[in-house]
Design a protein around this motif. Sequence first.
Motif, mmCIF file in Angstrom:
data_model
loop_
_atom_site.group_PDB
_atom_site.id
_atom_site.type_symbol
_atom_site.label_atom_id
_atom_site.label_comp_id
_atom_site.label_asym_id
_atom_site.label_seq_id
_atom_site.Cartn_x
_atom_site.Cartn_y
_atom_site.Cartn_z
ATOM 1 N N MET A 34 -6.736 10.140 5.980
ATOM 2 C CA MET A 34 -6.096 9.185 5.090
ATOM 3 C C MET A 34 -6.707 9.341 3.704
ATOM 4 S SD MET A 34 -5.650 5.182 5.498
ATOM 5 C CE MET A 34 -4.242 4.629 4.647
ATOM 6 N N LEU A 35 -5.850 9.474 2.715
ATOM 7 C CA LEU A 35 -6.307 9.586 1.334
ATOM 8 C C LEU A 35 -6.663 8.202 0.796
ATOM 9 C CD1 LEU A 35 -3.667 12.116 0.007
ATOM 10 C CD2 LEU A 35 -5.982 12.584 0.774
ATOM 11 N N ARG A 36 -7.695 8.137 0.021
ATOM 12 C CA ARG A 36 -8.158 6.858 -0.525
ATOM 13 C C ARG A 36 -7.652 6.679 -1.949
ATOM 14 N NH1 ARG A 36 -11.086 4.174 3.046
ATOM 15 N NH2 ARG A 36 -12.120 5.415 4.614
ATOM 16 N N HIS A 37 -6.373 6.321 -2.055
ATOM 17 C CA HIS A 37 -5.788 6.057 -3.372
ATOM 18 C C HIS A 37 -6.338 4.766 -3.966
ATOM 19 C CE1 HIS A 37 -2.924 9.302 -2.998
ATOM 20 N NE2 HIS A 37 -2.569 8.853 -1.817
ATOM 21 N N ARG A 38 -6.752 3.863 -3.095
ATOM 22 C CA ARG A 38 -7.326 2.576 -3.515
ATOM 23 C C ARG A 38 -8.484 2.225 -2.605
ATOM 24 N NH1 ARG A 38 -2.548 -1.608 -5.166
ATOM 25 N NH2 ARG A 38 -1.757 -0.369 -6.870
ATOM 26 N N ALA A 39 -9.315 1.339 -3.068
ATOM 27 C CA ALA A 39 -10.414 0.837 -2.240
ATOM 28 C C ALA A 39 -9.846 -0.125 -1.197
ATOM 29 C CB ALA A 39 -11.432 0.124 -3.117
ATOM 30 N N PRO A 40 -10.511 -0.260 -0.061
ATOM 31 C CA PRO A 40 -10.021 -1.193 0.957
ATOM 32 C C PRO A 40 -9.850 -2.616 0.433
ATOM 33 C CG PRO A 40 -11.793 0.143 1.850
ATOM 34 C CD PRO A 40 -11.700 0.453 0.390
ATOM 35 N N ARG A 41 -10.744 -3.041 -0.439
ATOM 36 C CA ARG A 41 -10.645 -4.400 -1.006
ATOM 37 C C ARG A 41 -9.368 -4.541 -1.833
ATOM 38 N NH1 ARG A 41 -15.736 -5.598 -4.146
ATOM 39 N NH2 ARG A 41 -14.940 -3.727 -5.090
ATOM 40 N N GLN A 42 -9.010 -3.504 -2.603
ATOM 41 C CA GLN A 42 -7.788 -3.541 -3.408
ATOM 42 C C GLN A 42 -6.549 -3.548 -2.514
ATOM 43 O OE1 GLN A 42 -8.624 0.033 -5.603
ATOM 44 N NE2 GLN A 42 -9.039 -1.130 -7.479
ATOM 45 N N ALA A 43 -6.565 -2.743 -1.455
ATOM 46 C CA ALA A 43 -5.429 -2.710 -0.530
ATOM 47 C C ALA A 43 -5.271 -4.052 0.176
ATOM 48 C CB ALA A 43 -5.596 -1.591 0.481
ATOM 49 N N GLY A 44 -6.386 -4.681 0.544
ATOM 50 C CA GLY A 44 -6.326 -6.000 1.176
ATOM 51 C C GLY A 44 -5.774 -7.056 0.241
ATOM 52 N N LEU A 70 -5.875 -1.864 7.008
ATOM 53 C CA LEU A 70 -6.706 -1.721 8.201
ATOM 54 C C LEU A 70 -7.268 -0.309 8.337
ATOM 55 C CD1 LEU A 70 -4.562 -3.739 10.764
ATOM 56 C CD2 LEU A 70 -6.721 -4.429 9.719
ATOM 57 N N LEU A 71 -6.471 0.693 7.978
ATOM 58 C CA LEU A 71 -6.937 2.076 8.097
ATOM 59 C C LEU A 71 -7.952 2.443 7.015
ATOM 60 C CD1 LEU A 71 -3.544 3.739 9.023
ATOM 61 C CD2 LEU A 71 -5.523 3.450 10.523
ATOM 62 N N ASP A 118 -15.612 -0.830 7.691
ATOM 63 C CA ASP A 118 -16.476 -1.612 8.580
ATOM 64 C C ASP A 118 -16.173 -1.324 10.047
ATOM 65 O OD1 ASP A 118 -13.990 -2.847 8.373
ATOM 66 O OD2 ASP A 118 -14.805 -4.844 8.723
ATOM 67 N N GLU A 119 -14.925 -1.035 10.343
ATOM 68 C CA GLU A 119 -14.510 -0.681 11.697
ATOM 69 C C GLU A 119 -13.423 0.386 11.602
ATOM 70 O OE1 GLU A 119 -12.511 -2.801 15.571
ATOM 71 O OE2 GLU A 119 -13.511 -4.054 14.101
ATOM 72 N N PRO A 120 -13.799 1.663 11.609
ATOM 73 C CA PRO A 120 -12.796 2.723 11.488
ATOM 74 C C PRO A 120 -11.799 2.678 12.641
ATOM 75 C CG PRO A 120 -15.010 3.609 11.265
ATOM 76 C CD PRO A 120 -15.152 2.188 11.697
#
Length: 94
Positions: free
Chosen positions: A1-11, A31-32, A36-38
Amino acid sequence: MLRHRAPRQAGAKYRACRHPVEKTRWHPVWLLLRTDEPRPPAPAAALVGVSVITARAVLHRWNEPGPGGLTDRRAPNGGGPGCPRTSGRPRSRP
């Protein structure tokens, strides 16, 4: 999975999204992206309530063009007129 955004931004995008189709797409992406939990796509799909095929399709839409790939691309026709009838008479009911 490419990280176009940080998980916090996606949330944040998932929680702020008002469009139901896009919100359903942002949820598995968030979620992906979380570290914290891959999770692979199958458990993320189960948490969201979509099929694994749908979760993988969302993942492909995310990887190709990035966040813009999650937008709803259906025709915004607003539920225009249906199929035209072949005659001017109302349909008969059986």
